[in-house]
Design a protein around this motif. Structure first.
Motif, PDB file in Angstrom:
ATOM      1  N   GLU A 538      -0.917   3.357  -9.394  1.00 13.45           N
ATOM      2  CA  GLU A 538       0.336   3.124  -8.656  1.00 13.45           C
ATOM      3  C   GLU A 538       1.493   3.456  -9.585  1.00 13.45           C
ATOM      4  N   ASN A 597       5.691   3.733  -4.238  1.00  9.47           N
ATOM      5  CA  ASN A 597       6.302   2.716  -3.374  1.00  9.47           C
ATOM      6  C   ASN A 597       7.466   3.295  -2.573  1.00  9.47           C
ATOM      7  N   GLU A 629       3.187   3.775  -0.354  1.00 12.82           N
ATOM      8  CA  GLU A 629       3.015   2.331  -0.112  1.00 12.82           C
ATOM      9  C   GLU A 629       4.208   1.801   0.680  1.00 12.82           C
ATOM     10  N   ASP A 659       1.445  -2.178   1.697  1.00 16.18           N
ATOM     11  CA  ASP A 659       1.603  -2.952   0.460  1.00 16.18           C
ATOM     12  C   ASP A 659       1.814  -4.429   0.804  1.00 16.18           C
ATOM     13  N   LYS A 680      -3.294  -3.130   0.812  1.00 17.02           N
ATOM     14  CA  LYS A 680      -3.189  -3.736  -0.524  1.00 17.02           C
ATOM     15  C   LYS A 680      -2.876  -5.223  -0.343  1.00 17.02           C
ATOM     16  N   GLU A 716      -4.447  -6.790  -5.298  1.00 14.90           N
ATOM     17  CA  GLU A 716      -3.467  -6.667  -6.383  1.00 14.90           C
ATOM     18  C   GLU A 716      -3.509  -7.924  -7.237  1.00 14.90           C
TER      19      GLU A 716
END
Ligand code: C2E
Ligand code: MG
Ligand code: MG
Length: 760
Positions: A538, A597, A629, A659, A680, A716
């Motif tokens: 990421e 992101n 994400e 996310d 995630k 995560e």
């Protein structure tokens, strides 16, 4: 206190004062004008009267003289008739002249001892004593005799004219005529005198021979003019002197006037004129002040009336101006100081009030409260504007009933309020009571939603500080509160200021930092725990400043999301990641799929999808080398259009990851609407999930659910070996966390994982 503190002297006071001054000047001018007018009139009338007096005297003289002339011409004619003593001739002459109206009687007295009058002959002895005196006189003097005599017939004074009748130096007798003086003032030429006062004829001893019919200054029975005047006067020295001057004028046979003061304190003007036709006679006119007033009064009345009308008009104008400007002032004051929604005061008023109250109560501790209503938007939408406005008004009215006169609350705009409160022990209770009352009110209006205030507080330390600064500080404190109800009150402190400064610095440096490449990509590997090897990474942004200090995303991403800069940063990060991967491919390095992101804001950008497509195509990266994400919070916005955009993104050849799954409310919903490639699981959600059996079961079902939907699940924030084992047992293959690797700088990441040219 709340209402009255600011009552300033209105400009209207000035207008009133000016009006009063003008009014006074007007009145003073009016009085001066009136008094000068009176004295001018008085002088004018006096001069006028004097002039009329003299002309009337002259006319009187002329009348008597024409009488004398008639008798003298009759005497000329009578000469020859008398010489022959022919009676018929004598009667003819007498009747020829008898008709002159100014003569009352005309008779011929012959030396023969006979008197001829009209057409009869009488004995001279019938003429009585006065004529006898004349006979004596005639014997001694030759000329015409004119005098005043009291007629034996009617006892009235007459002017007697005696003219000798001669022929060739021989005397035959004389003509005697009388003119009546009793009604002498009835003639038109005395109108003015009679109107203004009264007239007299006196002899030179001051004995009154005749007077106007309405004469009142001298009593009817009185004969002595000077004595009567003295009695009519106030008897003071000046008046006596004036009467003496009149007596002297009699002796000196001169004309003029004197003024005496009467018993009624008026001025009496006496004008005297010795007749030249009758040496012993004086013509006298009198008038006094009230006669002047009679003349002047109508004029004075008109002047005073004009003044009064002007003054009244002015008063009316002043009152009108006063009333209009008062009304205007009220309107202006309303506009300036009233809040149109709550009908309470507004911020302008608040500032003046607060400054004033702090100046007056120097020792009293005060605080500024800057508050708004939690989720007021909801109240507005759910209950409508009118109800919502009623709540705002209720805040103001309840404040007034709960707090003291030293305290004030105003609405600024929307649901923003501002209050200055006395910081005593009961402040908390008073605020609770306010909240309770407002809520009761709201319930009474059918609003069930609880009314709660989010408040920024500034404790005033120095009363003489700028009120704007105080309000700003309370607002600064309020702004530190989040939009939810986690924290309802914030107090202004130095730490807040430091944060603000930091924020200012971030905002002022961000553009330059982007241009200088201060935003660096850090990579955090994603780990396949089944194969125990790296499976992707990421990309996380770090702001590495010129001085080497590092800022983490939590410190600046929310700020950029607020000011819109996040859009630039996210595209920059996407482009940098793509560029790097392209370079790595070119350089023959191993690459792994990298997720980038994407902020919620970004999805609102009009050409977001086009830009993503352009960047991906530009660097010709393999399919699915890039994963975007997106946090579940994007679905809080316009859900349908978000779903549309996300589906369009999928067409661009990128993978999509949801996310922070589990951190919000809509997670499951999202899975239903969009087919993400990866889910995630949020770090905190995960950390909690592994604590109890029940939570673990939920996590397992999510993993199964995602698997069932053909989505990859990544956890995560995996930090321990124990967590790894649990996840393995649950069937979660992909993890990301410090246990395997912290985010690494580009160089570290490449050095550690990307040396061989293998695409996974
Ligand atoms: P995120 O997307 O959920 O990223 C994961 C965050 O968790 C990262 O923090 C990472 O360093 C941290 N993390 C990973 N493993 C662990 C662990 O085992 N324990 C703990 N305590 N933390 C772990 P980071 O880098 O500070 O990023 C925070 C958030 O900032 C990210 O959350 C992401 O939402 C946002 N962010 C980072 N870079 C960007 C960016 O380029 N654009 C946008 N829009 N947001 C970004
Ligand atoms: Mg992320
Ligand atoms: Mg995350």
């Amino acid at each position: 206190m709340r209402e009255g503190f600011g009552e300033k002297k209105q400009p209207i006071m000035k207008i009133l004062v000016i009006g009063m001054v003008i009014l006074s000047i007007c009145l003073a001018v009016c009085i001066v004008l009136v008094s000068t007018l009176r004295s001018t009139y008085s002088d004018e009338i006096s001069a006028d009267f004097q002039a009329h007096h003299i002309s009337s005297g002259e006319k009187l003289d002329a009348t008597i003289r024409s009488g004398i002339e008639v008798v003298e011409s009759a005497a000329d004619v009578m000469g020859s008739a008398a010489a022959s003593y022919i009676n018929t001739e004598i009667y003819r002459v007498l009747s020829d002249y008898d008709h002159f109206s100014m003569l009352e009687t005309l008779a011929f007295v012959g030396n023969n001892g006979r008197v001829y009058y009209r057409d009869k002959e009488y004995s001279a002895s019938l003429l009585g004593e006065p004529l006898k005196e004349l006979q004596d006189h005639m014997r001694t003097a030759d000329g015409t005799y004119i005098g005043v005599t009291i007629s034996s017939g009617d006892g009235m004074p007459h002017i007697l004219i005696v003219v000798p009748v001669n022929l060739e130096n021989r005397s035959y007798g004389y003509l005697a005529a009388t003119m009546k003086i009793d009604d002498i003032f009835e003639g038109g030429e005395f109108n003015y005198q009679n109107d203004m006062g009264e007239c007299y004829l006196t002899d030179r001893n001051g004995i009154i021979m005749s007077r106007s019919s309405d004469a009142s200054i001298t009593p009817e029975e009185s004969e002595d003019f000077c004595l009567s005047i003295l009695e009519y006067s106030d008897g003071k020295e000046d008046s006596k002197k004036a009467v003496q001057a009149l007596t002297n004028a009699y002796r000196g046979n001169s004309a003029g006037f004197v003024t005496i003061k009467t018993r009624r304190a008026q001025s009496l003007q006496i004008s005297y004129y010795p007749l030249s036709s009758v040496p012993s006679l004086f013509f006298i006119s009198c008038y006094n002040d009230n006669l002047v007033d009679d003349k002047v009064q109508p004029l004075l009345f008109r002047s005073v009336l004009s003044c009064i009308i002007i003054v009244v008009l002015m008063i009316a104008i002043i009152v009108y101006v006063w009333a209009t400007s008062k009304r205007a002032n009220i309107t202006i004051e309303k506009l300036a100081y009233e809040d149109p929604v709550t009908k309470g005061k507004n911020i302008n008023y608040f500032k003046e009030f607060a400054s004033h109250i702090m100046a007056v109560f120097k020792e009293t501790p005060f605080v500024i409260y800057r508050f708004d209503i939690l989720n007021f938007r909801y109240i507005n939408e759910a209950y409508g504007h009118i109800r919502a406005d009623e709540i705002l008004t209720s805040c103001i009215t309840n404040f007034a009933s709960v707090f003291s006169e030293k305290e004030l609350c105003v609405r600024m705009d929307a649901d923003q309020f501002l209050a200055i409160l006395e910081n005593d022990k009961e402040i908390g209770q008073r605020l609770d009571r306010l909240a309770k009352n407002v809520n009761e009110d709201a319930r009474g209006r059918g609003i069930k939603y609880p009314i709660r205030f989010k408040t920024g507080v500034y404790q005033i330390r120095k009363h003489d500080h700028d009120i704007d600064v105080m309000i700003d500080r309370a607002n600064v404190a309020r702004k530190t509160l989040k939009g939810d109800d986690s924290e309802m009150t914030a107090y202004y402190s130095e730490k807040i200021v430091q944060n603000m400064r930091k924020l200012d610095r971030i905002e002022s440096d961000m553009q330059k930092a982007l241009a200088n490449g201060e935003f660096k990509i850090y990579m955090q590997p994603k780990w396949d725990i089944y194969l125990n090897r790296i499976a992707g990474a990421e990309a996380l942004v770090r702001w590495v400043r010129e001085d080497g200090s590092i800022l983490y995303p939590d410190e600046f991403i929310p700020i950029f999301e607020n000011n819109g800069f996040i859009e630039k940063l996210d595209f920059y990060m996407l482009e940098m990641v793509c560029q790097k991967m392209h370079e790595m491919i070119e350089a023959g390095n191993t690459i792994y799929p990298v997720s980038v992101n994407q902020s919620r804001m970004l999805l609102h950008s009009a050409d977001y999808v086009t830009n993503v497509k352009r960047i991906i195509e530009k660097y010709k990266l393999p399919e699915e080398a890039i994963e975007l994400e997106i946090t579940e919070s994007v679905f809080l916005d316009d859900r349908n259009s978000m779903i549309q955009i996300i589906n369009q993104l999928k067409q661009c050849g990128v993978r999509l990851a949801m996310d922070d799954f589990g951190s919000g409310f809509s997670s499951l919903n999202m899975l239903k609407d969009v087919s993400f490639d990866t889910v995630k699981i949020d770090r905190e959600f995960f950390a909690e999930s592994v604590t109890t059996e029940r939570n673990r079961w939920i996590l397992q079902k999510i993993v199964e659910l995602a698997g069932g939907l053909d989505m990859e699940v990544l956890c995560e924030g995996v930090e321990t070996e124990e967590q790894v084992s649990i996840l393995k047992a649950l069937g979660c293959r992909m993890v990301q966390g410090f246990y395997f690797s912290k985010p690494l700088s580009e160089e570290e990441y490449i050095a550690l994982y990307c040396r061989a040219n293998i695409m996974v």
